[in-house]
Design a protein around this motif. Structure first.
Motif, short mmCIF file in Angstrom:
data_model
loop_
_atom_site.label_atom_id
_atom_site.label_comp_id
_atom_site.label_asym_id
_atom_site.label_seq_id
_atom_site.Cartn_x
_atom_site.Cartn_y
_atom_site.Cartn_z
N LEU A 1 0.84 -1.21 0.00
CA LEU A 1 0.00 0.00 0.00
C LEU A 1 0.87 1.25 0.00
O LEU A 1 0.57 2.25 -0.68
N ALA A 2 1.97 1.21 0.76
CA ALA A 2 2.92 2.34 0.73
C ALA A 2 3.65 2.38 -0.61
O ALA A 2 3.87 3.45 -1.19
N ALA A 3 4.00 1.19 -1.12
CA ALA A 3 4.77 1.14 -2.37
C ALA A 3 3.94 1.64 -3.56
O ALA A 3 4.47 2.26 -4.48
N ARG A 4 2.62 1.40 -3.53
CA ARG A 4 1.79 1.84 -4.65
C ARG A 4 1.76 3.38 -4.72
O ARG A 4 1.91 3.97 -5.79
N LYS A 5 1.61 3.99 -3.55
CA LYS A 5 1.65 5.46 -3.51
C LYS A 5 3.01 5.97 -3.96
O LYS A 5 3.13 6.86 -4.80
N MET A 6 4.05 5.37 -3.37
CA MET A 6 5.39 5.86 -3.64
C MET A 6 5.79 5.64 -5.10
O MET A 6 6.34 6.56 -5.74
N ALA A 7 5.51 4.47 -5.64
CA ALA A 7 5.93 4.18 -7.02
C ALA A 7 5.25 5.12 -8.00
O ALA A 7 5.88 5.62 -8.95
N SER A 8 3.96 5.40 -7.78
CA SER A 8 3.23 6.30 -8.68
C SER A 8 3.83 7.70 -8.61
O SER A 8 4.04 8.36 -9.63
N LYS B 1 4.98 7.57 5.60
CA LYS B 1 4.86 7.04 6.96
C LYS B 1 4.16 5.69 6.87
O LYS B 1 2.94 5.61 6.74
N PRO B 2 4.94 4.60 6.90
CA PRO B 2 4.30 3.28 6.96
C PRO B 2 3.74 3.09 8.37
O PRO B 2 3.93 3.95 9.24
N ALA B 3 3.06 1.98 8.60
CA ALA B 3 2.45 1.76 9.92
C ALA B 3 3.52 1.37 10.94
O ALA B 3 4.43 0.58 10.63
N PRO C 1 6.73 -1.95 10.45
CA PRO C 1 7.61 -1.05 9.68
C PRO C 1 8.60 -1.73 8.74
O PRO C 1 8.99 -1.16 7.72
N MET C 2 9.04 -2.97 9.07
CA MET C 2 10.17 -3.53 8.32
C MET C 2 9.83 -3.85 6.87
O MET C 2 10.70 -3.78 5.99
N SER C 3 8.58 -4.20 6.61
CA SER C 3 8.22 -4.59 5.24
C SER C 3 8.48 -3.45 4.26
O SER C 3 9.01 -3.67 3.17
N PHE C 4 8.12 -2.24 4.65
CA PHE C 4 8.33 -1.12 3.73
C PHE C 4 9.77 -0.61 3.79
O PHE C 4 10.29 -0.13 2.77
N ILE C 5 10.40 -0.74 4.94
CA ILE C 5 11.81 -0.36 5.03
C ILE C 5 12.63 -1.12 3.97
O ILE C 5 13.53 -0.56 3.34
#
Ligand code: NAD
Length: 482
Positions: free
Chosen positions: A161-168, A179-181, A185-189
């Motif tokens: 969900l963070a990656a979709r926002k960030m990649a776009s 700000k991931p949850a 946190p580690m998954s998005f890190i």
């Protein structure tokens, strides 16, 4: 600060190109399958947030002036780096969220694919020329990157969900503060580490965790931020959208859902049951587009309700790291309480419990797969998003009855129907008030499809070309003959 689980590692902030593991205050990441403390995470102080803002501004200057091809190369290299470490990242995700490892692997791969798809799609963009007019050299519409973005993502898909926002945002030339949850946190890190490894210029991505309200308030109020993106509950989304509105900043809000599933009597019932068990078990029901309210036509009601309850109730629950686990825990004791309260309320108001309806007597936040039948409209679960392994199965007689119940919540995100008739498929697709409609299946999210809701489910789209447009701003250029 100590690391409690060496495999999990230490969460960190990423501010102005530097990883920061130690700050004055810290919180804890808990494994929902065991209750074990996985690690401490650093809480960003106001000065970290301020530095992330100035860094995002300088990052935007650099990144927005790079050619789309050059940006795409870095994003593609990051995708390769994500795949290199996919097994480690997937294990971290399962440790912090509890879901089966196969699902975590798929989510990590999805993050790599998102970076690649967005990078490629952004290179296809061109100015839109208007028809020629006498006296004008050219008339054209251009889309420019909107500026630094503040993106807030929840824990239920902790990386994608963070990656979709960030990649776009990255693909079209924006810098992003994410700000991931704090719970996961580690998954998005891992995704940000891959971008850092791939040579992303400093400041293009900053990552903050800590006190969500403090971070969002400071970021949204800053003149640096030009767009706000949030996925999470309607309550929080309304607050963030209001704060953005007060600063005349646009936002994209992906909020809760309460997806109806209309099962017509001409549907393939066995197939519908099989797909429904998988869709409902996914992430232990903590999915914004999860099926939640089954509306089943009279003639097939008993067969569907009994078959679904039997198959859903037979799932093997367990820690996602165990290969035979089919469904993991819910995120937290608070979620467990919330799910159980909805079930008890429904039963007290006359619903029939076909399976589940209880916590499992073991460590971790495990709730038995639960099916409630004949649930009265006044039960809270008919209006409140369950966000857990609960399904309601109610009956209907006519097409009109089904539609009126299906559309009768504040939410309008995902909606589904099963039918053997193309005519019914077309009619119900038109009649369901939802951002995404799935017919004879639950696949409503693809790399190139828009994801978004209506009414209290939010506004704007994430994903697909529509998702890229969320991070662009329009400029019209009219050049007269000199
Ligand atoms: P929540 O809204 O409290 O938290 C969701 C996310 O928002 C969390 O990651 C949290 O860190 C973040 N958040 C909370 N307050 C914030 C703030 N002031 N500023 C910025 N970010 C903030 O919800 P919850 O209790 O963790 O989850 C349960 C409910 O959330 C569910 O009922 C569901 O409606 C909703 N939810 C929806 C999605 C989705 O995909 N649409 C995802 C997660 C949660």
């Amino acid at each position: 600060m100590t690391t409690q689980n060496p495999e999990y590692g230490r969460p960190a902030l990423f501010v102005d190109g530097k990883w920061i593991t130690d700050t004055p205050r810290s919180g804890e990441v808990i494994n929902p399958a065991t209750g074990e403390v996985l690690a401490s995470f650093p809480i960003a102080e106001p000065e970290h947030i301020e530095l992330a803002l100035s860094s995002a501004l300088s990052g935007f200057e650099v990144w927005s002036n790079m050619a789309p091809d050059a940006r795409a190369r870095i994003m593609n290299n990051a995708a390769a780096a994500i795949r290199e470490k996919s097994e480690e990242s997937a294990r971290h995700m399962t440790l912090e969220l509890g879901k089966p490892l196969a699902d975590s692997r798929a989510e990590v791969e999805n993050c790599a694919a998102l970076l690649e798809w967005c990078a490629k799609a952004a290179t296809e963009q061109q100015d839109r020329p208007l028809d020629a007019r006498p006296g004008f050299e050219s008339l054209k519409v251009r889309k420019e990157p909107i500026g630094p973005v503040a993106a807030f993502a929840p824990w239920n898909f902790p990386a994608s969900l963070a990656a979709r926002k960030m990649a776009s945002a990255l693909a079209v030339g924006c810098s992003v503060i994410v700000k991931p949850a704090e719970e996961t946190p580690m998954s998005f890190i891992a995704i940000v580490k891959a971008l850092d490894f791939a040579g992303l210029p400093r400041g293009v991505v900053n990552l903050l965790i800590g006190d969500p309200a403090q971070i969002s308030t400071q970021l949204i109020a800053s003149p640096v931020i030009r767009k706000v993106a949030f996925t999470g509950s309607t309550t929080v989304g309304q607050k963030l959208a209001a704060m953005a509105g007060a600063e005349a900043k646009p936002s994209v809000m992906e909020l809760g859902g309460h997806a109806p599933v209309v099962v017509f009597d001409d549907a393939d019932i066995d197939r519908a049951i099989g797909l429904s068990v998988v869709a409902k078990a996914r992430n232990a029901g903590q999915v914004c587009v999860a099926p939640t309210r089954y509306l089943v036509q009279d003639d097939v009601y008993d067969a569907f309700a009994d078959g679904f309850a039997k198959a859903f109730g037979a799932l093997k629950l367990g820690d996602g790291l165990q290969p035979d686990s089919q469904m993991g825990p819910v995120l937290s004791p608070a979620r467990l309480e919330a799910v159980d309260a909805l079930v008890q309320d429904a039963v007290a108001k006359g619903a029939r419990l076909l399976t589940g309806g209880r916590r499992l007597n073991r460590p971790g936040n495990f709730y038995a797969p639960t099916v409630l039948a004949d649930v009265p409209p006044e039960a809270r679960v008919m209006q409140e998003e369950p966000f857990g392994p609960i399904a309601v199965v109610n009956r209907f007689s006519t097409f009109e009855d089904a539609v009126s119940v299906a559309n009768n919540t504040d939410f309008a995100l995902g909606a589904y129907a099963f039918t053997g008739s193309q005519e019914t498929a077309d009619r119900i697709s038109d009649a369901l008030d939802a951002g995404m409609v799935g017919i004879n299946g639950y696949s409503v999210v693809f790399l190139d499809s828009p994801l978004g809701g209506r009414r209290y489910s939010g506004f704007g789209s994430e994903g697909g070309y529509e998702g890229l447009d969320a991070y662009r701003i329009t400029k019209f250029i009219s050049q007269a003959v000199a």
